[in-house]
Motif scaffolding. Structure first.
Motif, PDB file in Angstrom:
ATOM      1  N   HIS A 130       0.817  -1.214   0.000  1.00 53.27           N
ATOM      2  CA  HIS A 130       0.000   0.000   0.000  1.00 53.27           C
ATOM      3  C   HIS A 130       0.855   1.270   0.000  1.00 53.27           C
ATOM      4  O   HIS A 130       0.709   2.145   0.855  1.00 53.27           O
ATOM      5  N   HIS A 284     -15.314   1.106   5.022  1.00 50.27           N
ATOM      6  CA  HIS A 284     -13.989   1.463   4.518  1.00 50.27           C
ATOM      7  C   HIS A 284     -13.111   0.234   4.287  1.00 50.27           C
ATOM      8  O   HIS A 284     -12.198   0.264   3.473  1.00 50.27           O
ATOM      9  N   TYR A 286     -11.191  -3.034   3.235  1.00 48.58           N
ATOM     10  CA  TYR A 286     -10.924  -3.676   1.946  1.00 48.58           C
ATOM     11  C   TYR A 286     -11.612  -5.040   1.864  1.00 48.58           C
ATOM     12  O   TYR A 286     -12.272  -5.363   0.872  1.00 48.58           O
ATOM     13  N   SER A 289     -15.351  -4.966   1.642  1.00 46.13           N
ATOM     14  CA  SER A 289     -15.782  -4.711   0.265  1.00 46.13           C
ATOM     15  C   SER A 289     -15.726  -5.984  -0.581  1.00 46.13           C
ATOM     16  O   SER A 289     -16.687  -6.319  -1.281  1.00 46.13           O
ATOM     17  N   SER A 301     -18.328   2.787  -0.456  1.00 42.83           N
ATOM     18  CA  SER A 301     -17.007   2.829   0.178  1.00 42.83           C
ATOM     19  C   SER A 301     -16.557   4.259   0.455  1.00 42.83           C
ATOM     20  O   SER A 301     -16.721   5.153  -0.384  1.00 42.83           O
ATOM     21  N   ALA A 303     -13.371   4.748   0.976  1.00 46.60           N
ATOM     22  CA  ALA A 303     -11.954   4.712   0.609  1.00 46.60           C
ATOM     23  C   ALA A 303     -11.715   5.430  -0.715  1.00 46.60           C
ATOM     24  O   ALA A 303     -12.628   5.587  -1.533  1.00 46.60           O
ATOM     25  N   LEU A 305     -10.544   5.046  -4.152  1.00 45.24           N
ATOM     26  CA  LEU A 305     -10.399   3.905  -5.047  1.00 45.24           C
ATOM     27  C   LEU A 305      -9.326   4.108  -6.107  1.00 45.24           C
ATOM     28  O   LEU A 305      -9.074   3.214  -6.912  1.00 45.24           O
ATOM     29  N   LYS A 309      -4.251  -0.406  -2.670  1.00 51.90           N
ATOM     30  CA  LYS A 309      -4.936  -1.686  -2.825  1.00 51.90           C
ATOM     31  C   LYS A 309      -6.335  -1.542  -3.414  1.00 51.90           C
ATOM     32  O   LYS A 309      -6.831  -2.461  -4.076  1.00 51.90           O
ATOM     33  N   TYR A 310      -6.976  -0.398  -3.196  1.00 52.59           N
ATOM     34  CA  TYR A 310      -8.365  -0.245  -3.655  1.00 52.59           C
ATOM     35  C   TYR A 310      -8.480  -0.153  -5.174  1.00 52.59           C
ATOM     36  O   TYR A 310      -9.579  -0.288  -5.718  1.00 52.59           O
TER      37      TYR A 310
END
Length: 460
Positions: A130, A284, A286, A289, A301, A303, A305, A309-310
């Motif tokens: 990440h 949020h 990972y 999701s 989400s 986060a 994207l 990682k997203y």
């Protein structure tokens, strides 16, 4: 095809000793896939702290015991999850059991090197970093571990680029997170007895939405407070996904008192089954999701994207990034609710994972490797590396700015502490109230009055 006739001892390394949903999934997924291919498998789950199966989803062995146990292993898996890292804040208060074990490489890098010293095949089980920096001191060790591993798979392109720059001759490929194989472990059409009981007990037989109990869901809480019709026809289930990272139900229930909470934190597969049957997920995490997407459940989400990682989830149809405040409307939200068919891109992920696990099984079945001599040469050269490093003028070390992950972990931990203290204070106040209402308290009131009088006389 199963390889029978013996029991394979396989070590998997990560943070399986903390209450974090995604981390707890990896050993379960690995054990199922390897058992399918190798037959009898005994999976040894290694983390900082030992756990007993009586109090945890499975037994966990401390990495402090690895030097004595390494020789009996037939293979080693590193990860997955966000474990290729060098920053110190993995989780609030999370440290190795001994100061002799480096933090945080003690649960991922050191085990890979120890395995290679014993000629044990090493597989990188789609971990990520990440966008985490690689410090200069670690580069010889990490490069050595990568170049002498039998299979290096990571979960996102930023991780592949970082490790590829460090070790250009190593075959490093991106692999979908192993959690995309969750449908292999959960029968969507035939709910488990544990889920059926939970659904009946807590009113989840009606359509429900799961919301992660973490502070970054604030925009959705505001939407539900101002427009309760957004939840019309749905129950709201508040679920901690990573209690170790500070998730706490009061983040939501303090604002939406009618939300459902559970009196316990479900084991990983039961939690996955809860997500599987939801009509939407808000959060949020990972792996929250992924667990929704593989069953066609839409994810809202919080986060970003576009980074880290997203990026692996951004193109999936049911993945909805938090829009700007002016666009987060009742219509935007409700028009995206409801379980549908999983994204077509998931088929490719399953094919890639099937080929990966086939390869891992084959690597382990081939037995010991020839990595011992390479490690021996490195130890022979290590004093030179250390001496060379000591003779170099050292530049002032800049203090790195706190990452967003670090700030979120710290904020969540502080909020959780506040909620726990609030609960304790409420209990204490209730005890005082009951005491003051008791007969004994009233009967002894004159004695307490006399004692106060004597105290005043003594002070004079």
């Amino acid at each position: 095809m199963q390889m029978t006739g013996r029991t394979w001892h396989i070590g998997i390394f990560g943070t399986f000793d903390v209450e974090n949903y995604g981390d707890l999934l990896f050993p379960i997924l690995a054990e199922a896939e390897l058992t399918k291919r190798l037959g009898s498998v005994q999976l040894h789950r290694f983390s900082y702290n030992a756990k007993d199966q009586a109090e945890w989803p499975y037994a966990v062995t401390s990495v402090a015991d690895l030097p004595e146990l390494a020789e009996q292993l037939d293979g080693v898996l590193i990860g997955g999850g966000f474990i290729i890292r060098f920053d110190k804040v993995v989780a609030h208060g999370y440290f190795p059991p001994s100061p002799d074990i480096h933090h945080p490489t003690g649960y991922w890098l050191s085990p890979a090197l120890i395995a290679q010293q014993h000629g044990i095949p090493v597989v990188w089980n789609a971990p990520g970093m990440h966008c985490n920096d690689i410090p200069e001191w670690s580069t010889p060790l990490l490069k050595l571990a990568l170049e002498h591993s039998q299979c290096v798979r990571v979960r996102d392109e930023p991780t592949r680029e970082s490790l590829g720059a460090l070790s250009p001759n190593t075959d490093i490929q991106v692999l979908p997170d192993t959690a995309f194989n969750l449908p292999n472990l959960i029968d969507e059409l035939h709910p488990s007895a544990a889920f059926a009981e939970l659904r009946q007990t807590f009113g989840l037989d009606a359509p429900y939405i799961v919301i992660q109990s973490i502070h970054v869901v604030e925009p959705f809480l505001q939407l539900f407070e101002q427009h309760p019709e957004a939840l019309a026809g749905y129950r709201l289930l508040v679920m901690p996904i990573g209690p170790v990272l500070g998730d706490h139900p009061m983040v939501v229930t303090a604002r939406i008192p009618d939300a459902i909470t559970l009196p316990f934190w479900p084991e990983p597969l039961l939690l996955a089954e809860i997500l599987c049957h939801a009509q939407a997920i808000i959060g949020h995490s990972y792996h929250l999701s992924i667990s929704a997407l593989v069953f066609g459940v839409p994810v809202f989400s919080t986060a970003d994207l576009s980074t880290g990682k997203y990026t692996a989830l951004a193109e999936m149809g049911q993945m909805h990034a938090l829009p700007p405040a002016e666009e987060l409307t009742v219509h935007w939200f409700t028009s995206r609710l409801g379980k549908t068919r999983p994204s077509a891109s998931l088929s490719a992920a399953k094919v890639a994972l099937a080929a990966y696990w086939d390869r891992v099984a084959k690597i382990i079945a081939q037995g010991k490797t020839s990595t011992r001599s390479a490690l021996n040469r490195f130890w022979q050269n290590l004093p030179t590396l250390l001496e060379h490093g000591d003779n170099q003028p050292s530049a002032p070390t800049a203090i790195a700015a706190p990452t967003l992950d670090f700030l979120n972990i710290e904020l969540n931990a502080r909020q959780r502490q506040i909620f726990l203290l609030t609960e304790q204070l409420a209990l204490s106040e209730a005890k005082v109230t009951r005491l003051q209402a008791s007969n004994s308290f009233r009967v002894t009131a004159p004695l307490r009055s006399l004692r106060r009088g004597f105290r005043k006389l003594r002070e004079r």
